[in-house]
Scaffold this motif. Structure first.
Motif, PDB file in Angstrom:
ATOM      1  N   ALA A  24     -68.379 -26.987 -14.621  1.00  0.00           N
ATOM      2  CA  ALA A  24     -69.265 -25.860 -14.879  1.00  0.00           C
ATOM      3  C   ALA A  24     -70.655 -26.197 -14.367  1.00  0.00           C
ATOM      4  CB  ALA A  24     -69.312 -25.553 -16.363  1.00  0.00           C
ATOM      5  N   SER A  25     -70.918 -25.778 -13.166  1.00  0.00           N
ATOM      6  CA  SER A  25     -72.205 -26.058 -12.559  1.00  0.00           C
ATOM      7  C   SER A  25     -72.572 -24.881 -11.669  1.00  0.00           C
ATOM      8  CB  SER A  25     -72.111 -27.346 -11.739  1.00  0.00           C
ATOM      9  OG  SER A  25     -73.265 -27.524 -10.976  1.00  0.00           O
ATOM     10  N   ALA A  26     -73.742 -24.355 -11.904  1.00  0.00           N
ATOM     11  CA  ALA A  26     -74.212 -23.264 -11.053  1.00  0.00           C
ATOM     12  C   ALA A  26     -74.658 -23.887  -9.734  1.00  0.00           C
ATOM     13  CB  ALA A  26     -75.364 -22.534 -11.726  1.00  0.00           C
ATOM     14  N   ALA A  37     -81.711 -11.623  -2.329  1.00  0.00           N
ATOM     15  CA  ALA A  37     -82.798 -10.765  -2.812  1.00  0.00           C
ATOM     16  C   ALA A  37     -83.390  -9.908  -1.707  1.00  0.00           C
ATOM     17  CB  ALA A  37     -83.878 -11.615  -3.467  1.00  0.00           C
ATOM     18  N   GLN A  38     -83.250 -10.334  -0.464  1.00  0.00           N
ATOM     19  CA  GLN A  38     -83.767  -9.554   0.656  1.00  0.00           C
ATOM     20  C   GLN A  38     -82.742  -8.574   1.203  1.00  0.00           C
ATOM     21  OE1 GLN A  38     -85.017 -12.724   3.291  1.00  0.00           O
ATOM     22  NE2 GLN A  38     -87.147 -12.507   2.638  1.00  0.00           N
ATOM     23  N   GLY A  39     -81.535  -8.619   0.665  1.00  0.00           N
ATOM     24  CA  GLY A  39     -80.469  -7.739   1.135  1.00  0.00           C
ATOM     25  C   GLY A  39     -80.713  -6.294   0.739  1.00  0.00           C
ATOM     26  N   PRO A  40     -79.879  -5.402   1.262  1.00  0.00           N
ATOM     27  CA  PRO A  40     -80.027  -3.977   0.949  1.00  0.00           C
ATOM     28  C   PRO A  40     -79.774  -3.716  -0.539  1.00  0.00           C
ATOM     29  CG  PRO A  40     -78.007  -4.376   2.177  1.00  0.00           C
ATOM     30  CD  PRO A  40     -78.750  -5.678   2.130  1.00  0.00           C
ATOM     31  N   ALA A  41     -80.674  -2.980  -1.137  1.00  0.00           N
ATOM     32  CA  ALA A  41     -80.576  -2.588  -2.552  1.00  0.00           C
ATOM     33  C   ALA A  41     -80.390  -3.795  -3.471  1.00  0.00           C
ATOM     34  CB  ALA A  41     -79.440  -1.587  -2.755  1.00  0.00           C
ATOM     35  N   ALA A  42     -81.002  -4.904  -3.115  1.00  0.00           N
ATOM     36  CA  ALA A  42     -80.851  -6.127  -3.906  1.00  0.00           C
ATOM     37  C   ALA A  42     -81.876  -6.183  -5.028  1.00  0.00           C
ATOM     38  CB  ALA A  42     -80.993  -7.345  -3.009  1.00  0.00           C
ATOM     39  N   SER A  43     -81.506  -6.888  -6.040  1.00  0.00           N
ATOM     40  CA  SER A  43     -82.384  -7.131  -7.176  1.00  0.00           C
ATOM     41  C   SER A  43     -82.433  -8.632  -7.394  1.00  0.00           C
ATOM     42  CB  SER A  43     -81.811  -6.433  -8.416  1.00  0.00           C
ATOM     43  OG  SER A  43     -82.272  -7.042  -9.593  1.00  0.00           O
ATOM     44  N   GLY A  44     -83.635  -9.180  -7.502  1.00  0.00           N
ATOM     45  CA  GLY A  44     -83.767 -10.606  -7.730  1.00  0.00           C
ATOM     46  C   GLY A  44     -83.043 -11.056  -8.988  1.00  0.00           C
ATOM     47  N   ALA A  45     -83.174 -10.276 -10.059  1.00  0.00           N
ATOM     48  CA  ALA A  45     -82.508 -10.635 -11.319  1.00  0.00           C
ATOM     49  C   ALA A  45     -80.990 -10.618 -11.153  1.00  0.00           C
ATOM     50  CB  ALA A  45     -82.937  -9.688 -12.434  1.00  0.00           C
ATOM     51  N   LEU A  46     -80.489  -9.659 -10.379  1.00  0.00           N
ATOM     52  CA  LEU A  46     -79.046  -9.597 -10.133  1.00  0.00           C
ATOM     53  C   LEU A  46     -78.579 -10.818  -9.336  1.00  0.00           C
ATOM     54  CD1 LEU A  46     -76.347  -8.094 -10.308  1.00  0.00           C
ATOM     55  CD2 LEU A  46     -77.000  -6.884  -8.225  1.00  0.00           C
ATOM     56  N   CYS A  47     -79.366 -11.224  -8.345  1.00  0.00           N
ATOM     57  CA  CYS A  47     -79.012 -12.402  -7.544  1.00  0.00           C
ATOM     58  C   CYS A  47     -78.993 -13.660  -8.409  1.00  0.00           C
ATOM     59  CB  CYS A  47     -79.998 -12.572  -6.390  1.00  0.00           C
ATOM     60  SG  CYS A  47     -79.947 -11.215  -5.185  1.00  0.00           S
ATOM     61  N   ILE A  48     -79.966 -13.796  -9.301  1.00  0.00           N
ATOM     62  CA  ILE A  48     -80.009 -14.956 -10.200  1.00  0.00           C
ATOM     63  C   ILE A  48     -78.809 -14.900 -11.145  1.00  0.00           C
ATOM     64  CG2 ILE A  48     -81.308 -16.123 -12.026  1.00  0.00           C
ATOM     65  CD1 ILE A  48     -82.556 -16.409  -9.213  1.00  0.00           C
ATOM     66  N   SER A  49     -78.501 -13.724 -11.674  1.00  0.00           N
ATOM     67  CA  SER A  49     -77.337 -13.587 -12.558  1.00  0.00           C
ATOM     68  C   SER A  49     -76.056 -14.001 -11.855  1.00  0.00           C
ATOM     69  CB  SER A  49     -77.195 -12.152 -13.062  1.00  0.00           C
ATOM     70  OG  SER A  49     -78.199 -11.861 -13.988  1.00  0.00           O
ATOM     71  N   GLN A  50     -75.905 -13.593 -10.602  1.00  0.00           N
ATOM     72  CA  GLN A  50     -74.717 -13.969  -9.841  1.00  0.00           C
ATOM     73  C   GLN A  50     -74.651 -15.482  -9.648  1.00  0.00           C
ATOM     74  OE1 GLN A  50     -75.174 -11.545  -6.337  1.00  0.00           O
ATOM     75  NE2 GLN A  50     -74.104  -9.808  -7.251  1.00  0.00           N
ATOM     76  N   ALA A  51     -75.794 -16.117  -9.419  1.00  0.00           N
ATOM     77  CA  ALA A  51     -75.821 -17.571  -9.245  1.00  0.00           C
ATOM     78  C   ALA A  51     -75.445 -18.296 -10.536  1.00  0.00           C
ATOM     79  CB  ALA A  51     -77.207 -18.018  -8.785  1.00  0.00           C
TER      80      ALA A  51
END
Length: 161
Positions: A24-26, A37-51
């Motif tokens: 279990a390691s991010a 985060a620079q992608g289309p319709a991206a959200s920084g918080a969503l990217c962090i959540s995915q990570a």
């Protein structure tokens, strides 16, 4: 339960959780997070959540393993704060760099207080201590990651359309 019994039980749990803790390691890739985060319709918080999804996937019966995973992810973000702040100073000048240091410091403190408030409310609702620890670690990893990502985006090259 005696202290000796509690120590033995805790040691047993730790030994059982060690193999899962390594699994279990991010896998935090700063470049991938910035691209996300620079992608289309991206959200920084969503990217962090995915990570953080590998940490989220840890079975509920081992909240300490999940908390460790979140803490390690948070440490990755924290380790890059000095370089990120230096990049702001290099790009925008000393005054803006000093301002960024102040803003980041108080943004982290403010959002850490919000995490703490949420954990106190969970405790008031009767949530188990280990679940509160897990959620606290997740909240702080999200907060730290989000602030780090927003800081890095200020100096990241813009993607070409």
């Amino acid at each position: 339960m005696t202290i000796r019994t509690a120590v033995i039980a805790a040691a047993s749990l730790c030994l059982c959780a060690v193999p899962q803790a390594r699994a279990a390691s991010a896998d935090i890739s700063p470049d991938e997070l910035i691209s996300c985060a620079q992608g289309p319709a991206a959200s920084g918080a969503l990217c962090i959540s995915q990570a953080l999804e590998p940490c989220d996937a840890v079975v509920p019966e081992t909240p300490a393993v999940a908390a460790l995973c979140y803490t390690q992810a948070r440490e990755v973000f924290e380790a890059d704060f000095p370089a990120a702040l230096e990049a702001v100073t290099a790009k925008e000048g000393e005054a803006t760099g000093a301002e960024a240091r102040i803003v980041v410091k108080y943004e982290v403190l403010t959002r850490a207080l919000l995490c703490e408030r949420d954990m106190e409310l969970l405790a008031l609702e009767g949530a188990p201590e280990d679940e509160i620890t897990r959620r606290q670690a997740r909240c702080m990893a999200l907060v730290t990651g989000d602030i780090w990502l927003r800081l890095r985006l200020t100096t990241a090259p813009r993607p070409k359309p």
